[in-house]
Write a protein that holds these residues in place. Structure first.
Motif, PDB file in Angstrom:
ATOM      1  N   ASP A 101     -23.789  36.393 -40.964  1.00  0.00           N
ATOM      2  CA  ASP A 101     -22.883  37.562 -41.066  1.00  0.00           C
ATOM      3  C   ASP A 101     -23.319  38.865 -42.307  1.00  0.00           C
ATOM      4  OD1 ASP A 101     -21.384  37.187 -38.901  1.00  0.00           O
ATOM      5  OD2 ASP A 101     -19.688  36.219 -40.046  1.00  0.00           O
ATOM      6  N   TYR A 102     -23.817  38.071 -43.367  1.00  0.00           N
ATOM      7  CA  TYR A 102     -24.328  38.907 -44.365  1.00  0.00           C
ATOM      8  C   TYR A 102     -25.821  39.576 -44.104  1.00  0.00           C
ATOM      9  CZ  TYR A 102     -25.224  40.266 -49.382  1.00  0.00           C
ATOM     10  OH  TYR A 102     -25.564  40.985 -50.455  1.00  0.00           O
ATOM     11  N   TYR A 103     -26.484  38.504 -43.804  1.00  0.00           N
ATOM     12  CA  TYR A 103     -27.980  38.995 -43.600  1.00  0.00           C
ATOM     13  C   TYR A 103     -28.401  39.431 -42.333  1.00  0.00           C
ATOM     14  CZ  TYR A 103     -28.922  36.848 -48.276  1.00  0.00           C
ATOM     15  OH  TYR A 103     -28.734  36.724 -49.617  1.00  0.00           O
ATOM     16  N   GLY A 104     -27.652  39.012 -41.197  1.00  0.00           N
ATOM     17  CA  GLY A 104     -28.044  39.581 -39.907  1.00  0.00           C
ATOM     18  C   GLY A 104     -28.891  38.634 -39.299  1.00  0.00           C
ATOM     19  N   TYR A 105     -29.361  37.549 -39.748  1.00  0.00           N
ATOM     20  CA  TYR A 105     -30.103  36.614 -38.942  1.00  0.00           C
ATOM     21  C   TYR A 105     -29.476  35.189 -39.445  1.00  0.00           C
ATOM     22  CZ  TYR A 105     -32.648  36.829 -43.228  1.00  0.00           C
ATOM     23  OH  TYR A 105     -33.284  36.715 -44.754  1.00  0.00           O
ATOM     24  N   SER A 106     -30.066  34.141 -38.455  1.00  0.00           N
ATOM     25  CA  SER A 106     -29.544  32.742 -39.063  1.00  0.00           C
ATOM     26  C   SER A 106     -30.595  32.325 -39.775  1.00  0.00           C
ATOM     27  CB  SER A 106     -29.526  31.996 -37.262  1.00  0.00           C
ATOM     28  OG  SER A 106     -29.458  30.710 -37.555  1.00  0.00           O
ATOM     29  N   VAL A 107     -30.033  31.047 -40.351  1.00  0.00           N
ATOM     30  CA  VAL A 107     -30.868  30.196 -41.077  1.00  0.00           C
ATOM     31  C   VAL A 107     -32.012  29.466 -40.441  1.00  0.00           C
ATOM     32  CG1 VAL A 107     -29.124  29.831 -42.969  1.00  0.00           C
ATOM     33  CG2 VAL A 107     -29.413  28.309 -41.068  1.00  0.00           C
ATOM     34  N   TYR A 108     -31.865  29.503 -39.001  1.00  0.00           N
ATOM     35  CA  TYR A 108     -32.631  28.733 -38.243  1.00  0.00           C
ATOM     36  C   TYR A 108     -33.748  29.803 -37.652  1.00  0.00           C
ATOM     37  CZ  TYR A 108     -29.527  24.911 -38.752  1.00  0.00           C
ATOM     38  OH  TYR A 108     -28.761  23.948 -39.346  1.00  0.00           O
ATOM     39  N   ASP A 109     -33.876  30.862 -37.835  1.00  0.00           N
ATOM     40  CA  ASP A 109     -34.504  31.947 -37.300  1.00  0.00           C
ATOM     41  C   ASP A 109     -35.873  31.950 -37.919  1.00  0.00           C
ATOM     42  OD1 ASP A 109     -32.648  32.726 -35.716  1.00  0.00           O
ATOM     43  OD2 ASP A 109     -31.952  34.599 -36.624  1.00  0.00           O
ATOM     44  N   GLY A 110     -36.248  31.390 -38.774  1.00  0.00           N
ATOM     45  CA  GLY A 110     -37.644  31.242 -39.348  1.00  0.00           C
ATOM     46  C   GLY A 110     -38.121  32.730 -40.191  1.00  0.00           C
ATOM     47  N   ARG A 111     -36.910  33.225 -40.556  1.00  0.00           N
ATOM     48  CA  ARG A 111     -37.271  34.518 -41.234  1.00  0.00           C
ATOM     49  C   ARG A 111     -36.664  34.279 -42.778  1.00  0.00           C
ATOM     50  NH1 ARG A 111     -34.907  39.535 -38.020  1.00  0.00           N
ATOM     51  NH2 ARG A 111     -33.304  38.048 -37.689  1.00  0.00           N
ATOM     52  N   LEU A 112     -36.450  33.344 -43.147  1.00  0.00           N
ATOM     53  CA  LEU A 112     -35.817  32.983 -44.663  1.00  0.00           C
ATOM     54  C   LEU A 112     -36.917  33.373 -45.620  1.00  0.00           C
ATOM     55  CD1 LEU A 112     -33.840  29.528 -44.190  1.00  0.00           C
ATOM     56  CD2 LEU A 112     -33.024  31.870 -43.851  1.00  0.00           C
ATOM     57  N   THR A 113     -36.731  33.777 -46.749  1.00  0.00           N
ATOM     58  CA  THR A 113     -37.432  34.057 -48.085  1.00  0.00           C
ATOM     59  C   THR A 113     -37.667  32.718 -48.459  1.00  0.00           C
ATOM     60  OG1 THR A 113     -35.490  34.356 -49.438  1.00  0.00           O
ATOM     61  CG2 THR A 113     -36.454  36.307 -48.045  1.00  0.00           C
ATOM     62  N   PRO A 114     -38.780  32.425 -49.358  1.00  0.00           N
ATOM     63  CA  PRO A 114     -38.973  31.232 -50.160  1.00  0.00           C
ATOM     64  C   PRO A 114     -37.851  30.919 -50.686  1.00  0.00           C
ATOM     65  CG  PRO A 114     -40.922  32.507 -50.335  1.00  0.00           C
ATOM     66  CD  PRO A 114     -39.724  33.476 -49.572  1.00  0.00           C
ATOM     67  N   ALA A 115     -37.187  31.774 -51.281  1.00  0.00           N
ATOM     68  CA  ALA A 115     -35.926  31.413 -52.276  1.00  0.00           C
ATOM     69  C   ALA A 115     -34.933  30.838 -51.424  1.00  0.00           C
ATOM     70  CB  ALA A 115     -35.408  32.379 -53.084  1.00  0.00           C
ATOM     71  N   GLN A 116     -34.709  31.393 -50.269  1.00  0.00           N
ATOM     72  CA  GLN A 116     -33.572  31.180 -49.205  1.00  0.00           C
ATOM     73  C   GLN A 116     -34.022  29.800 -48.721  1.00  0.00           C
ATOM     74  OE1 GLN A 116     -33.523  34.541 -46.679  1.00  0.00           O
ATOM     75  NE2 GLN A 116     -31.934  35.443 -47.924  1.00  0.00           N
ATOM     76  N   GLN A 117     -35.296  29.708 -48.531  1.00  0.00           N
ATOM     77  CA  GLN A 117     -35.438  28.220 -47.613  1.00  0.00           C
ATOM     78  C   GLN A 117     -35.350  26.984 -48.807  1.00  0.00           C
ATOM     79  OE1 GLN A 117     -36.996  27.925 -44.402  1.00  0.00           O
ATOM     80  NE2 GLN A 117     -36.441  25.811 -45.171  1.00  0.00           N
ATOM     81  N   VAL A 118     -35.593  27.225 -49.970  1.00  0.00           N
ATOM     82  CA  VAL A 118     -35.236  26.292 -51.014  1.00  0.00           C
ATOM     83  C   VAL A 118     -33.811  26.152 -51.146  1.00  0.00           C
ATOM     84  CG1 VAL A 118     -35.378  25.756 -53.404  1.00  0.00           C
ATOM     85  CG2 VAL A 118     -37.593  26.810 -52.454  1.00  0.00           C
ATOM     86  N   GLN A 119     -32.878  27.002 -50.909  1.00  0.00           N
ATOM     87  CA  GLN A 119     -31.658  26.860 -51.077  1.00  0.00           C
ATOM     88  C   GLN A 119     -31.037  26.064 -49.908  1.00  0.00           C
ATOM     89  OE1 GLN A 119     -29.402  27.708 -53.777  1.00  0.00           O
ATOM     90  NE2 GLN A 119     -27.899  26.629 -52.640  1.00  0.00           N
TER      91      GLN A 119
END
Length: 224
Positions: A101-119
């Motif tokens: 809801d906050y970013y507009g895309y899912s954590v599984y969409d492959g669009r995570l930034t490196p920091a988001q991926q680590v988290q």
């Protein structure tokens, strides 16, 4: 009694631990614990009847009641931790939904930034660790329950010179050993060593008590 149990099976709608999150003190467990108590009451009343077939059936009822009680309690233990695991899944789903809801895309969409991926990887690892911890805890509590019941059966069988309780104790001991070995194998070598060492000491104590008591019974019978 049979008709009442059948009625509960067909029409009963009881709130159990999976609904309330409260183990043991819930409608489902208390109702079926009452059924187990009724089975034991009937077995107790019938065991003193002089008819051999009735006494044999009373023995069967007692064993069935014990199996039912142990199974009921074991299922209650696993259901309680299943309820907690479901809470973990709900918490994980809520966190992912808030992220979407906050970013507009899912954590599984492959669009995570490196920091988001680590988290995200760290959160997933924490989630798996919590699941594993819950599973280990449920297995430990269940094994502890079996240890307590095994001790009760064996001590009762030895002190009361009751073959039925001794046999139940031996069966429970085998099941308990399987659970403990399976649980210990999930931990490191040091924990396995300590577990098997303590288990060996307990078995030595039980075997000593059994042999010592058997000799006393044999001496008493010889004197008589």
């Amino acid at each position: 009694i049979v008709l009442g149990v059948l009625h509960m099976l067909v029409y009963g709608n009881y709130h159990g631990v999976t609904d309330t999150g409260t183990p043991v003190v819930n409608q489902f467990y208390l109702v079926w614990f009452f059924v187990a108590a009724l089975i034991h009451l009937v077995a107790y009343l019938w065991k003193n009847i002089g008819i051999e077939k009735v006494r044999a059936f009373a023995l069967f009822l007692f064993m069935a009641g014990q199996v039912f009680f142990v199974t009921l309690t074991s299922v209650e233990i696993w259901s309680y931790y299943g309820y907690q695991e479901r809470g973990l899944y709900s918490k994980e789903y809520t966190a992912q939904k808030e992220f979407e809801d906050y970013y507009g895309y899912s954590v599984y969409d492959g669009r995570l930034t490196p920091a988001q991926q680590v988290q995200f990887d760290q959160n997933s690892q924490d989630f798996q660790n919590q699941r594993r911890s819950l599973n280990n805890m449920s297995a430990f509590i269940n094994a502890l329950f079996f240890v307590i019941m095994t001790t009760i059966y064996l001590l009762t069988g030895l002190l009361k010179q009751n073959k039925l309780f001794r046999r139940l104790g031996v069966v429970m001991l085998v099941i308990t050993l399987i659970q403990i070995v399976s649980l210990a194998w999930q931990f490191g070598p040091v924990y396995r060593f300590i577990t098997f060492l303590v288990l060996g000491v307990i078995l030595l104590i039980l075997s000593y008590m059994y042999i010592h008591h058997s000799k006393k019974v044999a001496v008493v019978n010889e004197i008589k």
